[in-house]
Design an enzyme around this catalytic site. Structure first.
Site, PDB file in Angstrom:
ATOM      1  CD  GLU A  43      -3.056  -0.335  -0.018  1.00 28.23           C
ATOM      2  OE1 GLU A  43      -3.234   0.117  -1.172  1.00 28.23           O
ATOM      3  OE2 GLU A  43      -3.490  -1.431   0.345  1.00 28.23           O
ATOM      4  CG  HIS A  44      -0.141   4.854   0.472  1.00 24.67           C
ATOM      5  ND1 HIS A  44      -0.635   5.958  -0.171  1.00 24.67           N
ATOM      6  CD2 HIS A  44      -1.123   4.442   1.311  1.00 24.67           C
ATOM      7  CE1 HIS A  44      -1.860   6.220   0.273  1.00 24.67           C
ATOM      8  NE2 HIS A  44      -2.179   5.305   1.171  1.00 24.67           N
ATOM      9  CG  ASP A  46       0.595   2.672  -6.602  1.00 21.28           C
ATOM     10  OD1 ASP A  46       0.763   3.439  -5.634  1.00 21.28           O
ATOM     11  OD2 ASP A  46      -0.474   2.613  -7.262  1.00 21.28           O
ATOM     12  N   GLY A 136     -15.821   5.098  -3.283  1.00 19.60           N
ATOM     13  CA  GLY A 136     -15.094   5.576  -2.118  1.00 19.60           C
ATOM     14  C   GLY A 136     -14.740   4.481  -1.137  1.00 19.60           C
ATOM     15  CB  SER A 140      -9.760   0.245  -7.837  1.00 19.24           C
ATOM     16  OG  SER A 140      -8.982   0.974  -8.712  1.00 19.24           O
ATOM     17  CB  SER A 141     -15.384   2.725  -7.938  1.00 21.35           C
ATOM     18  OG  SER A 141     -14.989   3.872  -7.214  1.00 21.35           O
ATOM     19  CG  ASP A 186      -5.932   1.539  -8.100  1.00 26.54           C
ATOM     20  OD1 ASP A 186      -5.324   0.663  -7.461  1.00 26.54           O
ATOM     21  OD2 ASP A 186      -6.345   2.593  -7.598  1.00 26.54           O
ATOM     22  CE1 TYR A 236      -2.829   7.873  -3.461  1.00 26.23           C
ATOM     23  CE2 TYR A 236      -1.950   9.718  -4.712  1.00 26.23           C
ATOM     24  CZ  TYR A 236      -2.133   8.359  -4.538  1.00 26.23           C
ATOM     25  OH  TYR A 236      -1.600   7.494  -5.448  1.00 26.23           O
TER      26      TYR A 236
END
Length: 392
Positions: A43-44, A46, A136, A140-141, A186, A236
């Protein structure tokens, strides 16, 4: 209890086709589907050129539509959570008249892909979007919407079918039209997902390694905290800047090249907060490589410990968790048969991902719901294939 995901794309397709007929007075002739994803670990990392280990979900986004002759693009979203208006119309882009972002926000993801698409010129078309990915929720919508749009455009006006270029263009759309400086994970997993596998992605070289995840005795449980996060304009970009600052102070192109020893040596120069951000990234990159190997070896206990280490680091060093996610993880870890659990996605709400014995799934859901101070939603899922055109 967990929703059955297998019927997802068929149900979405039927709903989208009905909506298209009602709104545009004709059945759609083209359809595409792209999956959301859950990141098992990494996580975080990429946007720090590190490793990630996502899998594509059975939850996804469908886009159906038909070409039109008037040069107008008309798009409807059926998502109740999307911002208004839910129908947009705009002229197909040309060199003299490119598209630009605006309101509603959901349309920017679609517009960005249309504007950057290389297989054009894109003609006018009508389209309806339907999705069963919670907005949300950190699943990864947005990438699923971009990749579904691209997969639809490939049928409307074909491109060269380069999968890496497809993922990169969808990422570019999010950077330029949604103003979200996301990494590549994503879009990559939504394009490249393979049924029965997680995908270890090297975000620097863009090389991928399929990691089998077919053990019938194993389950992946996603728990939605139902606390929504919006990343644009929030924490972010700040985290991303702090990582770049740490890399520059260490004389590295990215934190992928930094070691923990180098970070410790530079601690006094970095400041406490930037040091902790970098400590998370460097340790998480190492955890992700170890986790991929553990999964290949079917060493689920080690994988679970690495998941917990990841969550603790995201909570304490990267500070992107929240009380609700911490509650869900703590509750999951109390259940017999759970190997590991962690927050997944950007953070500040969204979902947790739990690796557990399949036979413990029902008890895990019951116990987590009992202990959680809000109402959780559960998805028991398997690794899905990537984006595809759907027959109509």
């Amino acid at each position: 209890m967990a929703e059955a995901a297998e019927l997802g794309s068929a149900r979405l397709l039927a709903a989208a086709c009905r909506e298209h007929e009602e709104a545009f007075w004709e059945r759609p002739v083209l359809a595409a589907w792209a999956p959301g994803r859950v990141n098992l670990i990494g996580e975080h990392t990429d946007y720090n050129c590190g490793f990630v280990l996502p899998m594509a979900l059975q939850l996804g986004t469908v886009l159906v539509g038909s070409p039109t002759k008037d040069g107008t693009i008309s798009i409807i979203t059926t998502s109740a959570d999307a911002d208004e208006p839910r129908r947009v119309e705009f002229p197909a882009p040309s060199q003299s008249s490119p598209l630009s972002p605006g309101q509603p926000r959901w349309a920017n993801y679609v517009k960005g892909v249309i504007q950057h698409y290389k297989g054009g010129p894109v003609p006018g078309f009508s389209a309806v979007i339907a999705s069963d990915i919670p907005l949300g929720g950190g699943l990864s919508s947005s990438a699923a919407l971009e990749v579904a749009t691209y997969t639809f455009l490939q049928q409307l006006c074909p491109d060269d079918s380069d999968l890496v270029a497809k993922a990169l263009l969808c990422q570019k759309a999010e950077h330029t039209f949604a103003n979200m400086p996301c990494g590549i994970m994503d879009q990559f997993i939504s394009v490249m997902g393979k049924e029965g596998h997680a995908l270890l992605i090297d975000c620097r070289s863009l090389e991928t390694v399929l990691v089998p995840l077919t053990d019938a005795s194993l389950a992946v449980l996603i728990t939605n905290s139902n606390v929504r996060h919006t990343l644009t304009g929030s924490e972010y970009p700040t985290r991303r800047r702090q990582c770049e600052e740490a890399a520059a102070a260490l004389g590295k192109e990215s934190l992928r090249d930094a070691t923990m020893a180098e970070l410790e040596a530079a601690k006094s120069r970095l400041g406490e907060e930037v040091y902790r951000r970098a400590r998370h990234v460097i340790s998480e990159i190492a955890r992700t490589e170890q986790a991929a190997q553990a999964l290949k070896n079917r060493d689920y206990k080690t994988f679970g410990k690495l998941m917990v280490g990841s969550h603790n680091s995201l909570r304490d060093d990267y500070e992107v968790s929240c009380p609700e996610l911490d509650e869900l993880v703590a509750a999951a870890l109390e259940v017999k048969g759970v190997y590991g659990s962690r927050m997944t996605g950007g953070g500040f709400g969204g979902c947790t991902v739990t690796l557990l014995e399949a036979e413990a799934a029902e008890e895990a859901q019951r116990h987590i719901q009992e202990k959680y101070s809000r109402t959780a939603t559960f998805y028991l899922t398997k690794p899905s294939e990537g984006a595809k055109a759907l027959p109509l």
